[in-house]
Scaffold this active site. Structure first.
Site, PDB file in Angstrom:
ATOM      1  N   HIS A 174      67.996  36.475  30.266  1.00 34.43           N
ATOM      2  CA  HIS A 174      68.240  35.228  30.981  1.00 34.43           C
ATOM      3  C   HIS A 174      67.051  34.300  30.718  1.00 34.43           C
ATOM      4  O   HIS A 174      65.925  34.754  30.508  1.00 34.43           O
ATOM      5  CB  HIS A 174      68.351  35.559  32.474  1.00 34.43           C
ATOM      6  CG  HIS A 174      68.784  34.441  33.354  1.00 34.43           C
ATOM      7  ND1 HIS A 174      67.930  33.424  33.719  1.00 34.43           N
ATOM      8  CD2 HIS A 174      69.963  34.192  33.984  1.00 34.43           C
ATOM      9  CE1 HIS A 174      68.561  32.591  34.531  1.00 34.43           C
ATOM     10  NE2 HIS A 174      69.809  33.025  34.702  1.00 34.43           N
ATOM     11  N   ASP A 195      63.340  42.708  35.144  1.00 37.27           N
ATOM     12  CA  ASP A 195      64.130  41.680  35.809  1.00 37.27           C
ATOM     13  C   ASP A 195      65.336  42.368  36.434  1.00 37.27           C
ATOM     14  O   ASP A 195      66.282  42.737  35.747  1.00 37.27           O
ATOM     15  CB  ASP A 195      64.557  40.621  34.797  1.00 37.27           C
ATOM     16  CG  ASP A 195      65.420  39.522  35.409  1.00 37.27           C
ATOM     17  OD1 ASP A 195      65.750  39.624  36.614  1.00 37.27           O
ATOM     18  OD2 ASP A 195      65.783  38.578  34.693  1.00 37.27           O
ATOM     19  N   GLN A 240      70.157  41.060  38.521  1.00 33.90           N
ATOM     20  CA  GLN A 240      71.522  41.605  38.562  1.00 33.90           C
ATOM     21  C   GLN A 240      71.533  43.068  38.988  1.00 33.90           C
ATOM     22  O   GLN A 240      72.378  43.496  39.771  1.00 33.90           O
ATOM     23  CB  GLN A 240      72.189  41.470  37.190  1.00 33.90           C
ATOM     24  CG  GLN A 240      72.377  40.041  36.711  1.00 33.90           C
ATOM     25  CD  GLN A 240      73.363  39.253  37.557  1.00 33.90           C
ATOM     26  OE1 GLN A 240      74.269  39.812  38.170  1.00 33.90           O
ATOM     27  NE2 GLN A 240      73.184  37.947  37.597  1.00 33.90           N
ATOM     28  N   LYS A 274      71.601  36.685  45.225  1.00 36.28           N
ATOM     29  CA  LYS A 274      72.567  37.532  44.519  1.00 36.28           C
ATOM     30  C   LYS A 274      72.846  38.817  45.290  1.00 36.28           C
ATOM     31  O   LYS A 274      73.856  39.471  45.081  1.00 36.28           O
ATOM     32  CB  LYS A 274      72.046  37.861  43.118  1.00 36.28           C
ATOM     33  CG  LYS A 274      71.881  36.644  42.220  1.00 36.28           C
ATOM     34  CD  LYS A 274      71.437  37.049  40.824  1.00 36.28           C
ATOM     35  CE  LYS A 274      71.034  35.854  39.976  1.00 36.28           C
ATOM     36  NZ  LYS A 274      72.158  34.943  39.696  1.00 36.28           N
ATOM     37  N   CYS A 297      72.920  30.738  31.124  1.00 33.48           N
ATOM     38  CA  CYS A 297      71.450  30.739  31.064  1.00 33.48           C
ATOM     39  C   CYS A 297      70.933  31.773  30.072  1.00 33.48           C
ATOM     40  O   CYS A 297      69.888  32.397  30.287  1.00 33.48           O
ATOM     41  CB  CYS A 297      70.840  30.972  32.440  1.00 33.48           C
ATOM     42  SG  CYS A 297      71.233  29.673  33.631  1.00 33.48           S
TER      43      CYS A 297
END
Length: 400
Positions: free
Chosen positions: A119, A196, A199, A222, A358
């Site tokens: 991303h 990261d 998600q 999220k 993104c």
């Protein structure tokens, strides 16, 4: 029918359904359970106050609730201490914090390693740091399934690698990445590691002590929580390498006109008034999620995902991007532009995402200008997918 037993907990989903809308864009932002709305209203209606700075009752009450959320986040991630949890305004700010705060640890010619699927939030901070410090940005290629190619990673992660920053779960390809193997490769060369989890944090609990990364970032919005809040986990030894990057407010220990000293993490990296209401509501979110039957949630998501993949596979001309493991699917349709298809779906009340998500470099590498992404939350049910497929069939008929 794949009913969701948690759907009634989310007033936003019910309100959208009442408007004829089917929400299938949870990977962008998730709807919020009632407990989050209650926590936000409770903070504001009960008397808002700043944290850590006042001896009065409203300030003490806000501080206790704020720090309780830090404890909840540490428990959720199995951090060794709540001092390893820094609150930010989202994953993007967390990653920028790391890029600026670690800048002085790099020398010209050092290497930062990312993957080809990142991303923008986990690409641009490192890209710009590389430009500022004359570093080399190394991009790990993917295998045909959409995972980082470990064979090539073993040759690209080497003695000049100073930092590895990779996504746990791709927001485009929906595939879990081989994080443990990549972390082991980086640790063998003494590199710092950043995961990261924007998600990945949504799907299952992730144990930071077992994972062994130096830093892990995720976003509240999220994870069914309020927006404007992020969590940055850092191992104590890794946090000690950070230099302060924003100044003012509670992060100061002592200050005069010409010099100052600053607090260590976590407060040293929470300059200014933090998103107090959002942090408190994130604590309520984690309490809510912690009270759910994790196996039931995961089974429901898996069953919905299988239904989504089977429905896409049954329709001619649909090309799936990668081989997704969980909760989402990105696809293109032969001869059709994704924005045209998304427009027709939207006109029928189907909320999906279209575009580059993104991740422009990934899309460019796939030879695509964009794709449709359908992403699922624990509140979605089989009827949502049936409405999606009905609208998809009508849209394809019109466009073809």
């Amino acid at each position: 029918m794949l009913d969701s037993p948690w759907r009634a907990d989310f007033p936003g989903i019910l309100a959208l359904a009442g408007e004829g809308q089917t929400y299938l864009d949870s990977a962008a932002t998730a709807q919020k359970p009632q407990v989050v709305l209650d926590a936000l209203l409770g903070y504001y209606s009960g008397g808002a106050a700043n944290v850590h700075r006042a001896q009065h009752l409203p300030g003490e009450r806000a501080t206790r609730a704020f720090e309780a959320s830090r404890l909840a986040a540490a428990h959720w991630l199995n951090a060794a201490s709540s001092d390893e949890i820094i609150f930010t305004r989202g994953s993007t700010e967390s990653l920028n914090l790391l890029a600026y705060s670690l800048e002085e640890t790099f020398s010209a010619g050092d290497e930062i390693v990312i993957s080809a699927l990142e991303h923008h939030a986990n690409l641009l901070p490192w890209q710009q740091l590389a430009r500022r410090k004359a570093l080399k940005l190394v991009v790990l290629p993917l295998d045909p399934l959409g995972a980082v190619d470990l064979h090539q990673a073993a040759t690209l992660i080497g003695p000049r690698t100073r930092l590895l920053a990779v996504s746990q779960l791709s927001n485009v390809l929906g595939r879990w990445q081989p994080v443990r193997e990549l972390l082991a490769l980086a640790r063998a060369h003494g590199a710092l590691t950043v995961i990261d989890g924007a998600q990945g944090a949504v799907h299952g609990r992730h144990d930071m002590q077992a994972m062994g990364c130096d830093f892990y970032v995720c976003s509240s919005h999220k994870l069914y929580g309020p927006d404007g809040v992020g969590v940055l986990y850092g191992r104590r030894a890794a946090l000690a390498q950070l230099r302060h990057w924003q100044f003012g407010g509670e992060m100061v220990q002592q200050a005069d006109y010409h010099s100052a000293s600053f607090r260590p993490a976590p407060l040293g990296f929470e300059a200014g008034t933090p998103p107090i209401a959002g942090v408190i509501a994130l604590g309520a979110t984690l309490d809510y999620l912690g009270g759910l039957d994790a196996a039931a949630v995961s089974g429901h998501e898996a069953a919905l995902h299988l239904k989504l993949l089977a429905g896409l596979a049954a329709r001619d001309g649909i090309q799936l991007l990668g081989t997704p493991h969980v909760a989402l699917a990105s696809f293109t349709v032969d001869g059709l532009h994704s924005s045209d298809l998304a427009h027709l779906l939207s006109e029928q009340g189907i909320a999906v995402r279209a575009g580059h998500h993104c991740a422009m470099p990934l899309m460019n590498s796939l030879g695509l200008s964009g794709a449709i992404r359908v992403s699922l939350g624990l509140y979605n049910d089989g009827a949502d997918l049936e409405r999606f497929f009905s609208a998809l069939d009508k849209s394809l008929e019109l466009l073809r």
